[in-house]
Design a protein around this motif. Structure first.
Motif, PDB file in Angstrom:
ATOM      1  N   ALA A 367     -24.291 -18.512  29.832  1.00 15.62           N
ATOM      2  CA  ALA A 367     -24.774 -18.921  31.166  1.00 15.62           C
ATOM      3  C   ALA A 367     -25.776 -20.065  31.057  1.00 15.62           C
ATOM      4  N   ALA A 368     -25.754 -20.952  32.047  1.00 12.05           N
ATOM      5  CA  ALA A 368     -26.633 -22.127  32.020  1.00 12.05           C
ATOM      6  C   ALA A 368     -28.067 -21.743  32.378  1.00 12.05           C
ATOM      7  N   SER A 369     -28.258 -20.675  33.145  1.00  9.06           N
ATOM      8  CA  SER A 369     -29.611 -20.312  33.594  1.00  9.06           C
ATOM      9  C   SER A 369     -29.646 -18.850  34.041  1.00  9.06           C
ATOM     10  N   ARG A 370     -30.866 -18.341  34.194  1.00  7.66           N
ATOM     11  CA  ARG A 370     -31.042 -16.992  34.742  1.00  7.66           C
ATOM     12  C   ARG A 370     -30.485 -16.920  36.163  1.00  7.66           C
ATOM     13  N   GLU A 371     -30.715 -18.011  36.921  1.00  3.87           N
ATOM     14  CA  GLU A 371     -30.253 -18.046  38.319  1.00  3.87           C
ATOM     15  C   GLU A 371     -28.740 -17.856  38.383  1.00  3.87           C
ATOM     16  N   SER A 372     -28.098 -18.490  37.398  1.00  3.92           N
ATOM     17  CA  SER A 372     -26.646 -18.391  37.371  1.00  3.92           C
ATOM     18  C   SER A 372     -26.225 -16.936  37.146  1.00  3.92           C
ATOM     19  N   ILE A 373     -26.892 -16.265  36.217  1.00  2.00           N
ATOM     20  CA  ILE A 373     -26.569 -14.849  35.952  1.00  2.00           C
ATOM     21  C   ILE A 373     -26.828 -14.017  37.205  1.00  2.00           C
ATOM     22  N   LYS A 374     -27.956 -14.317  37.867  1.00  2.00           N
ATOM     23  CA  LYS A 374     -28.297 -13.580  39.098  1.00  2.00           C
ATOM     24  C   LYS A 374     -27.239 -13.790  40.180  1.00  2.00           C
ATOM     25  N   ALA A 375     -26.807 -15.060  40.313  1.00  2.00           N
ATOM     26  CA  ALA A 375     -25.807 -15.380  41.350  1.00  2.00           C
ATOM     27  C   ALA A 375     -24.531 -14.581  41.111  1.00  2.00           C
ATOM     28  N   VAL A 376     -24.173 -14.393  39.850  1.00  2.00           N
ATOM     29  CA  VAL A 376     -22.951 -13.633  39.543  1.00  2.00           C
ATOM     30  C   VAL A 376     -23.187 -12.146  39.830  1.00  2.00           C
ATOM     31  N   LEU A 377     -24.351 -11.630  39.402  1.00  2.00           N
ATOM     32  CA  LEU A 377     -24.636 -10.201  39.583  1.00  2.00           C
ATOM     33  C   LEU A 377     -24.687  -9.814  41.067  1.00  2.00           C
ATOM     34  N   LYS A 378     -25.061 -10.777  41.879  1.00  3.13           N
ATOM     35  CA  LYS A 378     -25.196 -10.536  43.323  1.00  3.13           C
ATOM     36  C   LYS A 378     -23.850 -10.212  43.997  1.00  3.13           C
ATOM     37  N   LEU A 379     -22.785 -10.659  43.369  1.00  2.00           N
ATOM     38  CA  LEU A 379     -21.472 -10.510  44.017  1.00  2.00           C
ATOM     39  C   LEU A 379     -20.961  -9.068  43.934  1.00  2.00           C
ATOM     40  N   PRO A 380     -20.424  -8.553  45.049  1.00  2.00           N
ATOM     41  CA  PRO A 380     -19.847  -7.205  45.008  1.00  2.00           C
ATOM     42  C   PRO A 380     -18.404  -7.228  44.505  1.00  2.00           C
ATOM     43  N   ARG A 381     -17.875  -6.066  44.188  1.00  2.00           N
ATOM     44  CA  ARG A 381     -16.443  -5.959  43.885  1.00  2.00           C
ATOM     45  C   ARG A 381     -15.659  -6.253  45.158  1.00  2.00           C
ATOM     46  N   LEU A 382     -14.444  -6.697  44.983  1.00  2.00           N
ATOM     47  CA  LEU A 382     -13.630  -7.078  46.148  1.00  2.00           C
ATOM     48  C   LEU A 382     -13.559  -5.947  47.190  1.00  2.00           C
TER      49      LEU A 382
END
Ligand SMILES: Nc1ncnc2c1ncn2[C@@H]1O[C@H](COP(=O)(O)OP(=O)(O)OP(=O)(O)O)[C@@H](O)[C@H]1O
Length: 451
Positions: A367-382
């Protein structure tokens, strides 16, 4: 077409996902008198925000227009530095068309609302940049539009070309005039979701269009809410109580719903023929299929992936994969849809193999940054995402989306298979909207029964 290079979006403070270009169409007045049109000189007619360098001429040109004979030509002018045509409102574009306002802008050129003196109707004219590669692409778009028009006997879901001509080194494509895009609607609604019955009706028409194109061995490659236009600009306002991330306060909000759900697809400038080699990057980022990102080559299924992303967006109000970076994009896919198949990761081309380590996605390590990891973690399952937004028929919709968003393009649903899915065919759902123009042969332009 690679669309990631957006610089400025005029409503950037409102819009968390940068888009490639400003929107004019729906915000501008639908029509205006001659007196009004003179008032608009020197501005891009729109929501009163500056959209960057205007190609509409400044005020002094209005003296010229006042003296312009009805069928006269404007003086010859230099194009702007990007090869865009310079014009003033009220001027002629050949003696047949009179420029009323600017309604859109894209990579290829500007789209102008014009009065057609011959047919006595408004038309939308795409005035293509006077640059060789855009002129050539426009000629391909014209070929595709003619082909679609020739076989589209029911006047289905692709915008109709009326005419084309070459004017002062600009290819001009004349289209039937349509209404706002799905994206315009979402934006005007502050990114509130559409009711699921409307999503069903829009999804059906979109898939009908895609099925028709695929039958003709054509791949659109740039399906997105901006390229899907309501046929009519009419809408109604209904109360909406839902709290959204963009309007977190409780209370009554109003959202707009189209009076008619009839839509048409536009922008065939990136359409590919099946027999061409398909290894370059296609689609606007958010709607780009995994096989395109991984450099595995692509075909019809890349359109189906885009349809899946669009339907989720209509249900939730926001783009599913809000990202501008490949690895983050793939990580988001895994978060929402589960792990990517190893056989696809293993075949990633030399641009994409850096995203893969020991047969799996290099995430979160790469990952390029912590923010990037956070942005991914924020997403729910479909499933959870759909359940959050859809009150009924969620099960069928989730099942359909899982078919449209299958990683392996070989196993992804085709457009015709998707149209046979229970989300569209169950008898029970047919009662949720009222078809108004079915009898006029415009199946399935439907009016939504607002419940
Ligand atoms: N027939 C039409 N009726 C009304 N508005 C239209 C029509 N065609 C295009 N527009 C408006 O003009 C905008 C640009 O059109 P289009 O997407 O065809 O241009 P483009 O230069 O090919 O765009 P892109 O950069 O996506 O390739 C659309 O988003 C839409 O707002």
């Amino acid at each position: 077409m690679e669309m990631d290079y957006l610089t400025e979006f005029p409503l950037a403070h409102m819009d968390r996902r940068p888009r490639k270009k400003p929107r004019f169409a729906w915000d501008a007045p639908q029509s205006h008198s001659k007196a009004q049109s003179e008032l608009f000189y020197g501005q891009d007619v729109g929501i009163g925000t500056s959209f960057g360098p205007s190609r509409v001429l400044p005020d002094h040109s209005n003296l010229f227009v006042k003296g312009l004979a009805q069928k006269g030509s404007p003086p010859w002018r230099e194009d702007d530095k990007d090869g865009h045509y310079m014009f003033a409102l009220g001027e002629n574009l050949t003696s047949r068309y009179k420029i009323q306002r600017k309604i859109g802008e894209g990579t290829f050129g500007q789209v102008l609302e014009c009065w057609d003196r011959e047919t006595k109707e408004m038309v939308a004219i795409k005035v293509v940049r006077s640059i060789k590669k855009y002129r050539e692409a426009a000629m391909i778009e014209i070929d595709v539009l003619h082909l679609l028009g020739k076989y589209d006997r029911t006047g289905s879901r692709c915008v109709q070309i009326r005419n084309w001509f070459d004017y002062r080194n600009h290819i001009c494509i004349v289209f039937e005039m349509l209404g706002p895009s799905l994206y315009d609607f979402l934006r005007k609604n502050n990114y509130r979701s559409f009711p699921v019955d409307l999503v069903r009706e829009l999804g059906r028409q979109l898939l009908e269009c895609v099925a028709f194109m695929h039958d003709m061995r054509l791949i659109h490659t740039d399906l997105k809410p901006e390229n899907i236009l309501f046929v009519s600009p009419e809408f109604i306002k209904v109360p909406d109580y839902k709290v959204t991330s963009r309007s977190p306060r409780e209370g009554i909000f109003h959202k707009r719903l189209p009076k008619s759900s009839a839509i048409k697809v536009i922008d065939f400038g990136s359409t590919a023929y099946e027999h061409q080699e398909h290894n370059y990057i296609v689609s606007t980022r958010h709607y780009r299929a995994p096989e395109v990102i991984l450099g595995l080559g692509w075909s019809y299924p890349c359109d189906i992936w885009s349809v899946g992303c669009i339907l989720v967006e209509l249900c939730s109000g926001e783009a599913l994969f809000q990202t501008h970076e490949n690895l983050e994009h793939l990580a988001m896919m895994e978060r929402v849809l589960g792990p990517l198949p190893q056989h696809m990761l293993k075949r990633a081309d030399h641009h994409a193999d850096k995203y893969v380590k020991r047969g799996r996605l290099d995430w979160p390590e790469g990952a390029a940054s912590r923010e990037s990891i956070k942005a991914v973690l924020k997403l729910p399952r479909l499933q959870n995402l759909i359940m959050q937004h859809v009150d009924h028929s969620a099960g069928d919709l989730i099942d359909l989306l899982q078919g449209l968003l299958r990683y392996d393009p070989v196993h992804r649903l085709t457009a015709r298979e998707a149209l046979r899915h229970p989300f569209f065919t169950r008898d029970h759902y047919r009662r949720c909207y009222v078809c108004t123009d079915r009898d006029a042969g415009q199946r399935p332009g439907a009016s939504i029964a607002v419940i």
